[in-house]
Design a protein around this motif. Structure first.
Motif, mmCIF file in Angstrom:
data_model
loop_
_atom_site.group_PDB
_atom_site.id
_atom_site.type_symbol
_atom_site.label_atom_id
_atom_site.label_comp_id
_atom_site.label_asym_id
_atom_site.label_seq_id
_atom_site.Cartn_x
_atom_site.Cartn_y
_atom_site.Cartn_z
ATOM 1 N N MET A 136 0.902 -1.154 0.006
ATOM 2 C CA MET A 136 -0.163 -0.004 -0.021
ATOM 3 C C MET A 136 0.758 1.128 0.078
ATOM 4 O O MET A 136 1.948 1.406 0.838
ATOM 5 N N CYS A 137 0.312 2.151 -0.872
ATOM 6 C CA CYS A 137 1.100 3.338 -0.813
ATOM 7 C C CYS A 137 1.135 4.312 0.392
ATOM 8 O O CYS A 137 -0.071 4.485 0.622
ATOM 9 N N PRO A 138 1.959 4.791 1.177
ATOM 10 C CA PRO A 138 1.872 5.401 2.189
ATOM 11 C C PRO A 138 1.607 6.772 2.118
ATOM 12 O O PRO A 138 0.920 7.710 2.857
ATOM 13 N N GLN A 139 1.633 7.296 0.777
ATOM 14 C CA GLN A 139 1.024 8.862 0.449
ATOM 15 C C GLN A 139 -0.454 8.986 0.122
ATOM 16 O O GLN A 139 -1.318 9.474 0.680
ATOM 17 N N CYS A 140 -0.936 8.110 -0.896
ATOM 18 C CA CYS A 140 -2.263 7.999 -1.385
ATOM 19 C C CYS A 140 -3.047 6.716 -0.941
ATOM 20 O O CYS A 140 -4.269 6.903 -1.133
ATOM 21 N N HIS A 141 -2.333 5.909 -0.244
ATOM 22 C CA HIS A 141 -2.958 4.600 0.369
ATOM 23 C C HIS A 141 -3.617 3.757 -0.660
ATOM 24 O O HIS A 141 -4.351 2.970 -0.425
ATOM 25 N N GLY A 142 -3.227 4.075 -1.984
ATOM 26 C CA GLY A 142 -3.461 3.042 -3.021
ATOM 27 C C GLY A 142 -2.938 1.649 -2.968
ATOM 28 O O GLY A 142 -2.061 1.358 -2.352
ATOM 29 N N THR A 143 -3.458 0.664 -3.677
ATOM 30 C CA THR A 143 -2.905 -0.594 -3.580
ATOM 31 C C THR A 143 -2.193 -0.972 -4.894
ATOM 32 O O THR A 143 -1.828 -2.297 -4.883
ATOM 33 N N GLN A 144 -2.195 -0.208 -5.779
ATOM 34 C CA GLN A 144 -1.512 -0.283 -7.048
ATOM 35 C C GLN A 144 -0.193 -0.016 -6.996
ATOM 36 O O GLN A 144 0.386 1.250 -7.523
ATOM 37 N N THR A 145 0.621 -0.790 -6.414
ATOM 38 C CA THR A 145 2.295 -0.481 -5.984
ATOM 39 C C THR A 145 2.974 -1.649 -6.764
ATOM 40 O O THR A 145 2.526 -2.830 -6.970
ATOM 41 N N ILE A 146 4.440 -1.385 -6.909
ATOM 42 C CA ILE A 146 5.102 -2.494 -7.337
ATOM 43 C C ILE A 146 6.480 -2.297 -6.655
ATOM 44 O O ILE A 146 6.816 -1.107 -6.111
ATOM 45 N N ILE A 147 6.997 -3.554 -6.479
ATOM 46 C CA ILE A 147 8.359 -3.631 -5.851
ATOM 47 C C ILE A 147 9.436 -3.613 -7.026
ATOM 48 O O ILE A 147 9.449 -4.418 -7.755
ATOM 49 N N ARG A 148 9.971 -2.247 -7.120
ATOM 50 C CA ARG A 148 11.067 -1.962 -8.505
ATOM 51 C C ARG A 148 12.311 -2.870 -8.052
ATOM 52 O O ARG A 148 12.553 -3.426 -9.236
#
Length: 72
Positions: free
Chosen positions: A1-13
């Motif tokens: 989860m993104c700590p800024q927008c709390h979105g769940t569309q994140t990836i591990i780069r």
């Protein structure tokens, strides 16, 4: 989860393992209005269950495994 927008569309780069039980994950938020890059630190704190035994693994000594067959 993104700590800024709390979105769940994140990836591990990418990731970096510091020790066998500690890893740093470098992540990107895929929300086009956010695009935050952030770091997640992951640590193994304890083991719940394991079948691992500290014994050497048996070595197979089948003679056929050590032979090479040439078809000429």
């Amino acid at each position: 989860m993104c700590p800024q927008c709390h979105g769940t569309q994140t990836i591990i780069r990418t990731s970096r393992r510091t020790t066998p039980t500690f890893q740093t994950l470098y992540c990107d938020c895929l929300n086009e209005h956010c695009m935050t890059r952030f770091v997640v630190e992951s640590a193994t704190t304890h083991i719940l269950h394991s079948l691992f035994e500290e014994k050497p693994l048996p070595i197979k000594t089948n003679k056929q495994e050590n032979q090479l067959t040439l078809n000429l």
